[in-house]
Structures are given as structure tokens and as C-alpha cells.
Design an enzyme around this catalytic site. Structure first.
Site, PDB file in Angstrom:
ATOM      1  N   GLU A  56       0.813  -1.346   0.260  1.00 16.57           N
ATOM      2  CA  GLU A  56       0.048   0.180   0.000  1.00 16.57           C
ATOM      3  C   GLU A  56       1.120   1.126  -0.129  1.00 16.57           C
ATOM      4  O   GLU A  56       1.924   1.313   0.595  1.00 16.57           O
ATOM      5  CB  GLU A  56      -0.960  -0.201   1.217  1.00 16.57           C
ATOM      6  CG  GLU A  56      -2.203   0.138   0.901  1.00 16.57           C
ATOM      7  CD  GLU A  56      -3.086  -0.783   0.152  1.00 16.57           C
ATOM      8  OE1 GLU A  56      -2.978  -0.276  -1.231  1.00 16.57           O
ATOM      9  OE2 GLU A  56      -3.599  -1.747   0.403  1.00 16.57           O
ATOM     10  N   HIS A  57       0.379   2.237  -0.989  1.00 17.77           N
ATOM     11  CA  HIS A  57       1.276   3.569  -1.126  1.00 17.77           C
ATOM     12  C   HIS A  57       2.754   3.246  -1.657  1.00 17.77           C
ATOM     13  O   HIS A  57       3.621   3.944  -1.572  1.00 17.77           O
ATOM     14  CB  HIS A  57       1.315   4.203   0.419  1.00 17.77           C
ATOM     15  CG  HIS A  57       0.109   4.894   0.563  1.00 17.77           C
ATOM     16  ND1 HIS A  57      -0.462   6.068   0.367  1.00 17.77           N
ATOM     17  CD2 HIS A  57      -1.143   4.282   1.178  1.00 17.77           C
ATOM     18  CE1 HIS A  57      -1.805   6.334   0.638  1.00 17.77           C
ATOM     19  NE2 HIS A  57      -2.050   5.129   1.377  1.00 17.77           N
ATOM     20  N   TYR A  76      -3.830  11.965   1.133  1.00 21.29           N
ATOM     21  CA  TYR A  76      -2.988  10.974   0.191  1.00 21.29           C
ATOM     22  C   TYR A  76      -2.007  11.879  -0.535  1.00 21.29           C
ATOM     23  O   TYR A  76      -0.846  11.569  -0.624  1.00 21.29           O
ATOM     24  CB  TYR A  76      -4.116  10.541  -0.716  1.00 21.29           C
ATOM     25  CG  TYR A  76      -3.700   9.616  -1.765  1.00 21.29           C
ATOM     26  CD1 TYR A  76      -3.703   8.106  -1.556  1.00 21.29           C
ATOM     27  CD2 TYR A  76      -2.827  10.057  -3.138  1.00 21.29           C
ATOM     28  CE1 TYR A  76      -2.816   7.203  -2.558  1.00 21.29           C
ATOM     29  CE2 TYR A  76      -2.166   9.132  -3.949  1.00 21.29           C
ATOM     30  CZ  TYR A  76      -2.282   7.623  -3.635  1.00 21.29           C
ATOM     31  OH  TYR A  76      -1.566   7.013  -4.508  1.00 21.29           O
ATOM     32  N   SER A  85     -11.709   1.235  -5.932  1.00 20.52           N
ATOM     33  CA  SER A  85     -11.111   1.583  -7.097  1.00 20.52           C
ATOM     34  C   SER A  85     -12.257   1.656  -8.117  1.00 20.52           C
ATOM     35  O   SER A  85     -12.079   1.569  -9.200  1.00 20.52           O
ATOM     36  CB  SER A  85      -9.972   1.038  -7.778  1.00 20.52           C
ATOM     37  OG  SER A  85      -8.785   0.992  -6.793  1.00 20.52           O
ATOM     38  N   GLY A 134     -16.919   4.367  -2.116  1.00 18.96           N
ATOM     39  CA  GLY A 134     -15.891   4.532  -0.915  1.00 18.96           C
ATOM     40  C   GLY A 134     -15.442   3.578  -0.214  1.00 18.96           C
ATOM     41  O   GLY A 134     -14.769   3.480   0.821  1.00 18.96           O
ATOM     42  N   ASP A 145      -4.065   0.930  -9.327  1.00 22.49           N
ATOM     43  CA  ASP A 145      -5.644   0.558  -9.463  1.00 22.49           C
ATOM     44  C   ASP A 145      -5.908   0.540 -10.888  1.00 22.49           C
ATOM     45  O   ASP A 145      -6.594  -0.526 -11.467  1.00 22.49           O
ATOM     46  CB  ASP A 145      -6.514   1.799  -9.025  1.00 22.49           C
ATOM     47  CG  ASP A 145      -6.051   1.952  -7.416  1.00 22.49           C
ATOM     48  OD1 ASP A 145      -5.559   1.288  -6.967  1.00 22.49           O
ATOM     49  OD2 ASP A 145      -6.808   3.127  -7.096  1.00 22.49           O
TER      50      ASP A 145
HETATM   51  C1  GLA Z   1      -5.296   4.447  -4.093  1.00 26.81           C
HETATM   52  C2  GLA Z   1      -4.360   4.783  -5.257  1.00 26.81           C
HETATM   53  C3  GLA Z   1      -3.387   3.913  -5.707  1.00 26.81           C
HETATM   54  C4  GLA Z   1      -2.501   3.622  -4.314  1.00 26.81           C
HETATM   55  C5  GLA Z   1      -3.491   3.098  -3.272  1.00 26.81           C
HETATM   56  C6  GLA Z   1      -2.489   2.931  -2.079  1.00 26.81           C
HETATM   57  O1  GLA Z   1      -6.053   3.132  -4.328  1.00 26.81           O
HETATM   58  O2  GLA Z   1      -5.157   5.266  -6.203  1.00 26.81           O
HETATM   59  O3  GLA Z   1      -2.738   4.302  -6.757  1.00 26.81           O
HETATM   60  O4  GLA Z   1      -1.687   4.392  -4.028  1.00 26.81           O
HETATM   61  O5  GLA Z   1      -4.224   4.275  -2.987  1.00 26.81           O
HETATM   62  O6  GLA Z   1      -1.805   1.862  -2.022  1.00 26.81           O
END
Ligand code: GLA
Length: 382
Positions: A35-36, A223, A127, A123, A173
């Protein structure tokens, strides 16, 4: 795919536009771990799922284009010659954003009508926006025979998200939604944009999602803030991305950054490593190790990268109390949405009952629980 869902979208389109459309399915995604890490040129481990967006699209002879959100019963008319972002948070930006980003690349399209609807819970952090963007660019590529590659298309979708939705997202995503493979998760290297598929069969175990049904305000700005902190540290270290940084490298500049920023970069380095360890564990069928990595990922997201929230933390704490759950963590950008849980199939029903009750008691809202199957990426519905 759900036939009734396809029928609803087709009917929504024909009632509004009186033509037979091309139909596109574009899936949402889950992410097992990583994640991230995507905007740090790192590794992620997502999979497309059987929930997504269905889009109906057709060329039009009119002087403007129309987009219709069937679920909301909202219609947008727009001119291809005058596209600007609309105030934040609206589905319209995903549609016109894709068109604008195609135009920026010098791609010429004519007027068109589009209608869409989805079954990804809003939410949930699965994605739905990437699914919508992908379906729009994929549909336009089909009807105007543009010969764009799937890779071209995901970057157009990502740019729409950056410039029209205002979220400086990575590529996970859009990639997962476009390139998903049935029954597989994708170990994606976000630097090379190459993925290795892993067939997912956890035997007596399964992945379930628990939706907190909250999305806290400011999640988009938080974010973007996390992304800019990562970029700031990259600059100091004179490297291309945090992907290139070791824990020792980071320690060398520790005195130049705040403790909070150090922790955030440290999380990214560790999480990137966890993705590779998780893929090894999956190859070996070592679900205990995979589970531990999921808990460690959550711990990092909660305490170091600080993108979790009370609702997510509570769900993960409850999972930890259950011996039939090997691991759990928040999934996606954070500040709400779902946790992903690796649970023994025999224990799922009882856990659902339990978690629904204690979550409601604690937060006075209902959580939702989903099982998903892993699906193919964006495609035309024949
Ligand atoms: C969101 C963003 C992705 C990714 C995630 C976290 O879904 O769209 O690109 O960064 O957060 O992993």
C-alpha cells in the site's frame, strides 16, 4: 457476469440515447499487500474482482457529447472543444478527464454518448474511479478504432485522476483493473509496469473484505500529502524513488528530516519488502507467513504512515482476536474503506455475525462484508 446488471445498463443507455451500444466491463480491485508503494516505484499485489463498472458507449452525430450516470440518474452534456475540470468529487470529472487527457496526447475523437453503472460499493476503496476511467478510455478506443495499447490507456486514466479528480495516485488501480487475470493476483513492479500473475487458491482459507462504510474527509489531501513527503525525501537522497532506498540510506539523512517523515519513508521501504516476502509465501503455500505480513502491513499503515482510522483499526484488532484469521489489514489509500482478511472458510460465517454486531455496537453504523472472485481486466462484453 451478472446478466441482470448488463441488462440494466443496456436498457439505461437505449432509453436515454436510442441506439445499440458497445458494452464494456471494467473491474474494481483488491490489493493483497503493498500500500502506497506504487507511487514510490515499488511493488504491489492487486487483483481485479468481479465487481465493477459496466459502460455502454456509442458514436453520436450530434454537436455535443452526453454522459449519463444511470445509478444517479444524472446527465452531463459537454463539448469536446471546451473541457475543464468541474468542482471536485463528481463522477463527471472521470469521464471528461479521460477525454481531455486523450486530447492532450493528440488523439482525435468525435462526439459520443456514454452511460454507466456499477456494483462496487462507493467509498469502499476498491477503485471504482479507476474502473470508470478505464471503461471510458477502453470504450472510446473501441468505437473510434484508435489502436491504443492497454498501457497507453492506463496512463490516460491515471492522468485523468491526477488532473481532473485531483488525486496524485500511483498506477496500481488502473493497472489491476485493465490487466486483471481470472483467478490470479498480479505482482506488479510499478517501475517497469510489468506484472507476474500468481494463481490464487488458498485452499481452506479465503480473502474477505469488511467495509467500514466510512470515508473520512480530507482523505484525498492526506493522500497527496503522503506522496509529497515521499518525494521530498527522494530529493534529499538524490535518488529516483523510495524504491531505491535502503534502511541504511534513510538513516544517513535522519537528522535532516522530522521523525514523522522518517517513519513514513521507513514504512515504504519495509512495505515494499513485505510485498516480495508475501509473494514468496504464496508460492510456498505458507499462509501463516502471509498472514503475519498482512498484520505487519497494517501496523505500518496505522502507526508509521498514518493513513488508517479508528474504524479500520478496530476491525483489524477484532481479526487478531480470532484464531481462525491469519492476517488482516486496511486496503487501499486509507481513512476508510475496507479491510482485507485472510480467514479459514469454516470460520467465515461466525466471524461475519460477530464482527457485524461488535462494529455496530462500537460505531453505531453497519459494516458490510464481501467475498469476491478474481476476474479478468477491462474488456468488451460480447
Ligand atoms: C489508492 C491509489 C493507488 C495506491 C493506493 C494505496 O488506491 O489510487 O494508486 O496508491 O491508494 O496503495
Amino acid at each position: 457476469m451478472n446478466k441482470a446488471f448488463i441488462k440494466t445498463i443496456k436498457k439505461g443507455f437505449t432509453t436515454q440515447f436510442n441506439a445499440i451500444p458497445t458494452l464494456i466491463f471494467s473491474p474494481g480491485r483488491i490489493n493483497i499487500i503493498g500500500e502506497h508503494t506504487d507511487y514510490n516505484d515499488g511493488f504491489v499485489f492487486p487483483a481485479a474482482v468481479n465487481k465493477g463498472i459496466i459502460t455502454a458507449i456509442h458514436k453520436s452525430e450530434s454537436n455535443s457529447s452526453f454522459a449519463y450516470a444511470i445509478d444517479k440518474n444524472e446527465l452531463l452534456e459537454f463539448s469536446l472543444n471546451d473541457i475543464k475540470p468541474l468542482p471536485k468529487g463528481t463522477w463527471q470529472n472521470y469521464v471528461i478527464g479521460v477525454v481531455a487527457e486523450m486530447q492532450k496526447k493528440g488523439i482525435t475523437i468525435g462526439n459520443f454518448n456514454i452511460a454507466f453503472g456499477g456494483n462496487i460499493p462507493a467509498g469502499a476503496g476498491m477503485s471504482s474511479s479507476a474502473a470508470l476511467e478505464n471503461s471510458v478510455v477502453f470504450g472510446l478506443n473501441e468505437i473510434f478504432k484508435l489502436s491504443l495499447s492497454k498501457e497507453d490507456m492506463i496512463f490516460i486514466s491515471q492522468n485523468a485522476e491526477h488532473n481532473y479528480a485531483g488525486v496524485k495516485c500511483g498506477i496500481m488501480d488502473q493497472y489491476a483493473s485493465m490487466f486483471g487475470i481470472k483467478n490470479n493476483a498480479l505482482l506488479l513492479d510499478c517501475r517497469t509496469i510489468q506484472a507476474k500473475p500468481f494463481e490464487i487458491d488458498f485452499k481452506d482459507y479465503e480473502l474477505i473484505l469488511i467495509n467500514t462504510n466510512v470515508k473520512h474527509n480530507l482523505s484525498d489531501s492526506a493522500y497527496n500529502n503522503r506522496r509529497s513527503i515521499c518525494e521530498k525525501i527522494v530529493k534529499l537522497l538524490k535518488v529516483k524513488a523510495l524504491r531505491d532506498v535502503s534502511e541504511d540510506d534513510l538513516k544517513l539523512i535522519a537528522h535532516k528530516i522530522s521523525v514523522e517523515d522518517f517513519e513514513k519513508a521507513h514504512y515504504i521501504i519495509q512495505e515494499n519488502n513485505r510485498v516480495l516476502l508475501a509473494s514468496d509465501a504464496i508460492l510456498k503455500g505458507d499462509l501463516k507467513t502471509l498472514g503475519k505480513l498482512l498484520y505487519a502491513s497494517h501496523n505500518g499503515l496505522q502507526n508509521k504512515f498514518k493513513v488508517s482510522c479508528d474504524e479500520l483499526d478496530f476491525l483489524v484488532e477484532q481479526a487478531k482476536l480470532n484464531p481462525h484469521i491469519l492476517g488482516a489489514r486496511m486496503m487501499g489509500g486509507g481513512f476508510g474503506g475496507c479491510t482485507i482478511n485472510l480467514i479459514s472458510k469454516s470460520a467465515t460465517a461466525a466471524f461475519k455475525t460477530h464482527i457485524s454486531k461488535v462494529y455496530k455496537n462500537k460505531f453505531n453504523i453497519n459494516c458490510s462484508i464481501y467475498t469476491v472472485s478474481l476476474s479478468n481486466g477491462t474488456h468488451v462484453i460480447k
